[in-house]
Enzyme design. Structure first.
Site, PDB file in Angstrom:
ATOM      1  N   CYS A 191      17.067  -5.028   5.603  1.00  0.00           N
ATOM      2  CA  CYS A 191      16.916  -6.438   5.408  1.00  0.00           C
ATOM      3  C   CYS A 191      17.004  -6.821   3.917  1.00  0.00           C
ATOM      4  CB  CYS A 191      15.227  -6.580   5.772  1.00  0.00           C
ATOM      5  SG  CYS A 191      14.391  -8.119   5.395  1.00  0.00           S
TER       6      CYS A 191
ATOM      7  N   CYS B 138       0.748  -1.067   0.059  1.00  0.00           N
ATOM      8  CA  CYS B 138       0.031   0.072  -0.012  1.00  0.00           C
ATOM      9  C   CYS B 138       0.953   1.369   0.007  1.00  0.00           C
ATOM     10  CB  CYS B 138      -0.761  -0.066   1.232  1.00  0.00           C
ATOM     11  SG  CYS B 138      -2.169  -1.245   1.280  1.00  0.00           S
TER      12      CYS B 138
ATOM     13  N   TYR C  35      13.679  -2.159  -6.449  1.00  0.00           N
ATOM     14  CA  TYR C  35      12.748  -1.997  -7.511  1.00  0.00           C
ATOM     15  C   TYR C  35      11.488  -1.261  -6.911  1.00  0.00           C
ATOM     16  CZ  TYR C  35       8.156  -3.909  -9.100  1.00  0.00           C
ATOM     17  OH  TYR C  35       7.041  -4.156  -9.834  1.00  0.00           O
TER      18      TYR C  35
ATOM     19  N   CYS D 225       9.116 -13.303   1.368  1.00  0.00           N
ATOM     20  CA  CYS D 225       8.824 -12.124   2.547  1.00  0.00           C
ATOM     21  C   CYS D 225       7.681 -11.941   3.269  1.00  0.00           C
ATOM     22  CB  CYS D 225       8.772 -10.754   1.597  1.00  0.00           C
ATOM     23  SG  CYS D 225       8.646  -9.298   2.804  1.00  0.00           S
TER      24      CYS D 225
ATOM     25  N   ASN E 264       0.319   0.279   5.727  1.00  0.00           N
ATOM     26  CA  ASN E 264       0.922  -0.063   4.907  1.00  0.00           C
ATOM     27  C   ASN E 264       1.799  -1.129   5.563  1.00  0.00           C
ATOM     28  OD1 ASN E 264       2.814  -0.863   2.545  1.00  0.00           O
ATOM     29  ND2 ASN E 264       4.040   0.941   3.288  1.00  0.00           N
ATOM     30  N   GLY E 265       1.874  -2.272   4.966  1.00  0.00           N
ATOM     31  CA  GLY E 265       2.710  -3.619   5.589  1.00  0.00           C
ATOM     32  C   GLY E 265       1.698  -4.549   6.149  1.00  0.00           C
TER      33      GLY E 265
ATOM     34  N   CYS F  75      13.875  -2.409   4.388  1.00  0.00           N
ATOM     35  CA  CYS F  75      13.605  -3.077   3.169  1.00  0.00           C
ATOM     36  C   CYS F  75      14.411  -2.809   1.979  1.00  0.00           C
ATOM     37  CB  CYS F  75      12.277  -3.053   2.724  1.00  0.00           C
ATOM     38  SG  CYS F  75      11.960  -4.308   1.296  1.00  0.00           S
TER      39      CYS F  75
ATOM     40  N   GLY G  52      -0.279   0.592  -4.841  1.00  0.00           N
ATOM     41  CA  GLY G  52      -1.530   0.089  -4.950  1.00  0.00           C
ATOM     42  C   GLY G  52      -2.291   0.468  -5.735  1.00  0.00           C
TER      43      GLY G  52
ATOM     44  N   CYS H  12      14.896 -11.940   1.491  1.00  0.00           N
ATOM     45  CA  CYS H  12      14.239 -12.526   0.126  1.00  0.00           C
ATOM     46  C   CYS H  12      15.675 -12.969  -0.442  1.00  0.00           C
ATOM     47  CB  CYS H  12      13.312 -11.519  -0.455  1.00  0.00           C
ATOM     48  SG  CYS H  12      13.959 -10.168  -0.784  1.00  0.00           S
TER      49      CYS H  12
END
Ligand code: SF4
Length: 499
Positions: A475, A8, A267, A419, A117-118, A261, A34, A478
C-alpha cells in the site's frame, strides 16, 4: 519525520518458563510503536482455586516505568504464556485508562485476553449494532468489539468463536489473543501491518514460540525469526504444536489483494527488524539509493569541497547511507557526515509559557555540530515530510550553524493523503504538500536552496529491489491517493475510535 504515529506494538509468547519477563523485553524493543501505555496478561492455573486465571497488569507510561516493580513478575504475572501491548493513542482516548490493553475477560468458555495493533474500519457499524441490542461497553476501543463478537459466538470451541468474530471485522490490524490453552496470532486479510512468528529454545529442549510486530523484539529475548504470519492468516500456537512444531493455521476470507504498508519501510519500523520478510535496513538503503538517482547532491565547482550529506536522525540514517554511497557511485561526490545529534531522553519536555514552543521543542530533540556544518554545502535528508514544521526548524538550525547552502532531500514521495489503515496522520489540509502549489514554494517556505523528493516509482522500485516479494503487494495510498481497500473518507477518520 515524527508526525505520523503507529498505533501499537504487540508481542505474545507461549511455552516460555519466564513468559512475563520475555514479554517485558519484547515490549521494550517495540517501545517506538507506542509510548502512552503498556500492559501484560499471562495465562496460569490457580491451584488454590482449581481454575485457570489470567493475571494482568497495565498502566499509562513507558514499559520501563510501568513494570518497575519486580514483584509483578515474581508474584503476579505467572504462567508460561502471555501477551503484551504498547499503546499509542489519539487525543481523547489516551485519557481513558479503560482503553489500556491487553483486555482480559471471562466468558462461558473460559478466560480470553486480546491485544491489537491497527484499526477496525467497520467498528462504527459493529458498535451501533451491539448498542442497539443493549450491549454495554467499558472502553471506546475497537478491541473490545472483537471480544464481544467472540463472546457472542454460538460455537463451542474457542478457535471457532475467534474465527466467527474475525469474519465480521474489516480493517488493517494484527491481533494476539491469549486463551487458557493457546496463543492465537491474527493478521488482517490485506496484511497492512506486520506480524512475525519466532521461536526460542528453552533449557529443557522444548521451544517457546512468540509473535511480534517486529523482529527486533525476538532479538532481545533471544528468539529466532521463523516466518511472517501471512496476510489473512490465523495461527494457533498450542501445547500439541510445541511438541510437533506444527500449528493449526486458518485463512480469513480475502476480498482484496495484499497491501502491506510501505510506511513501515520508509519510517516506522526499526532498521534492525525484519518486516514483510526483509530487513528494514536493506530496504531503506535501497530507497536511499533510488533517491540518489532521482535527486542527487548538487554538483560543486572544481576545487570546491564536496557537499556533506547529513541525516535527520535516527529514522533517516540508513536511507542517508544508501543515498551518499550511491551519489558517489554515479558521479556526484559527497561526504556522509553527522551534523545533527538527537537527544534520546526527551520525553514530554515541559516548555514554559512565553517561550517559543516550536523552536524549543525541536531544540530539545536535536542539536547541530557546528564544526561539521560551518561553511559547507549541506544536503539534509529526511525519510519523509508531513507537516514540515520540524524540517523548517532544523533547516534554520543548520543555517545558524554556518552552512553555506542547505539542500533538502526526502527519501519518500510527498505525503498527500491521510491513512485509513492504522497510522495516525494529520488532516489532509495540514500536510505540507497540500498547502503549496509547487515544490519551489515549499522550498522557499522551508528556507532551503533546493528541495527534492523521491518519486513513487523510485520508492516502489527501491522496495522491490530489496524485497522482490513486495512487488505489487504494497500500500502506498498516503503518497499516491490510491487506496487499495475502499474507505469512507472523512467520516470514518473522525468517527472511528482507534485503539
Ligand atoms: S496509507 Fe500510507 S501509512 Fe497507511 S497503510 Fe498505506 S502506506 Fe501505510
Amino acid at each position: 519525520m515524527r508526525q505520523i504515529r503507529e498505533y501499537c506494538g504487540i508481542f505474545g509468547i507461549f511455552n516460555a518458563p519466564d513468559a512475563a519477563r520475555m514479554i517485558y523485553y519484547g515490549l521494550h524493543a517495540l517501545q517506538h510503536r507506542g509510548q502512552e501505555s503498556a500492559g501484560i496478561a499471562t495465562a496460569t492455573f490457580d491451584e488454590a482455586r482449581g481454575r485457570p486465571m489470567m493475571p494482568h497488569y497495565k498502566e499509562n507510561g513507558l514499559v520501563l516505568d510501568v513494570f518497575r516493580d519486580q514483584s509483578l513478575f515474581e508474584e503476579k504475572l505467572l504462567g508460561d504464556s502471555g501477551i503484551g501491548h504498547n499503546r499509542y493513542s489519539t487525543t481523547g482516548s489516551s485519557d481513558n485508562r479503560a482503553n489500556i490493553q491487553p483486555f482480559v475477560v471471562h466468558d462461558r468458555t473460559g478466560n480470553v485476553a486480546l491485544a491489537h495493533n491497527g484499526n477496525i474500519s467497520n467498528a462504527r457499524e459493529l458498535r451501533q449494532a451491539f448498542q442497539d441490542r443493549g450491549t454495554l461497553f467499558q472502553t471506546t476501543s475497537d478491541s473490545e468489539l472483537v471480544l464481544h463478537l467472540i463472546a457472542q459466538s454460538r460455537r463451542t470451541r474457542r478457535i471457532d468463536q475467534v474465527l466467527d468474530a474475525l469474519a465480521q471485522v474489516e480493517g488493517a490490524f494484527c491481533l494476539v489473543i491469549l486463551t487458557d490453552d493457546a496463543l492465537i496470532a491474527v493478521r488482517d486479510p490485506n496484511g497492512f501491518r506486520p506480524l512475525a512468528l519466532g521461536r526460542k529454545l528453552n533449557r529443557d529442549g522444548t521451544y517457546a514460540y512468540c509473535v511480534a510486530s517486529e523482529t527486533c523484539a525476538f532479538d532481545l529475548v533471544g528468539a529466532e525469526y521463523m516466518r511472517d504470519v501471512e496476510p489473512g492468516e490465523v495461527v494457533v500456537i498450542d501445547r500439541k504444536g510445541t511438541v510437533t512444531g506444527e500449528f493449526a493455521s486458518y485463512n480469513l476470507a480475502r476480498r482484496f489483494g495484499t497491501s502491506q504498508c510501505v510506511f513501515e519501510y520508509v519510517y516506522f519500523s526499526r532498521p534492525d527488524s525484519k518486516v514483510f520478510g526483509e530487513m528494514v535496513d536493506k530496504v531503506r538503503r535501497k530507497i536511499g539509493k533510488a533517491l540518489a538517482h532521482d535527486a542527487p547532491v548538487p554538483k560543486v565547482k572544481r576545487g570546491q569541497r564536496p557537499p556533506i550529506v547529513i541525516a535527520v536522525p535516527d529514522s533517516s540514517n540508513t536511507a542517508t547511507l544508501g543515498y551518499a554511497s550511491e551519489c558517489n557511485k554515479i558521479g556526484y561526490p559527497c561526504k556522509f557526515e553527522i551534523g545533527l545529534i538527537r537527544n534520546h531522553y526527551v520525553g514530554r519536555t515541559f516548555i514554559s509559557p512565553g517561550q517559543d514552543n516550536r523552536e524549543l521543542k525541536v531544540r530539545t530533540k536535536f542539536n547541530t555540530v557546528e564544526g561539521v556544518l560551518k561553511d559547507r554545502v549541506v544536503v539534509m535528508l529526511d525519510d519523509s515530510i508531513v507537516r514540515g514544521t520540524t524540517a523548517r526548524q532544523l533547516v534554520k538550525m543548520v543555517r545558524d550553524a554556518g552552512a553555506k547552502e542547505v539542500h533538502f532531500r526526502v527519501a519518500s514521495p510527498p505525503v498527500r493523503s491521510p491513512c485509513f489503515y492504522g497510522m495516525d496522520f494529520p488532516s489532509k489540509e495540514e500536510l505540507l504538500v497540500n498547502q503549496f502549489d509547487s515544490i519551489d514554494e515549499m522550498a522557499a517556505w522551508l528556507g532551503v536552496d533546493s528541495l527534492a523528493y523521491l518519486s513513487i516509482d523510485g520508492m516502489m522500485q527501491g522496495v522491490s529491489n530489496a524485497n522482490p516479494a513486495c512487488e505489487g503487494a504494497m500500500c502506498n495510498a498516503c503518497f499516491s491517493g490510491q487506496y487499495p481497500v475502499p474507505v469512507v473518507l472523512d467520516a470514518q477518520k473522525e468517527e472511528n475510535e482507534w485503539q
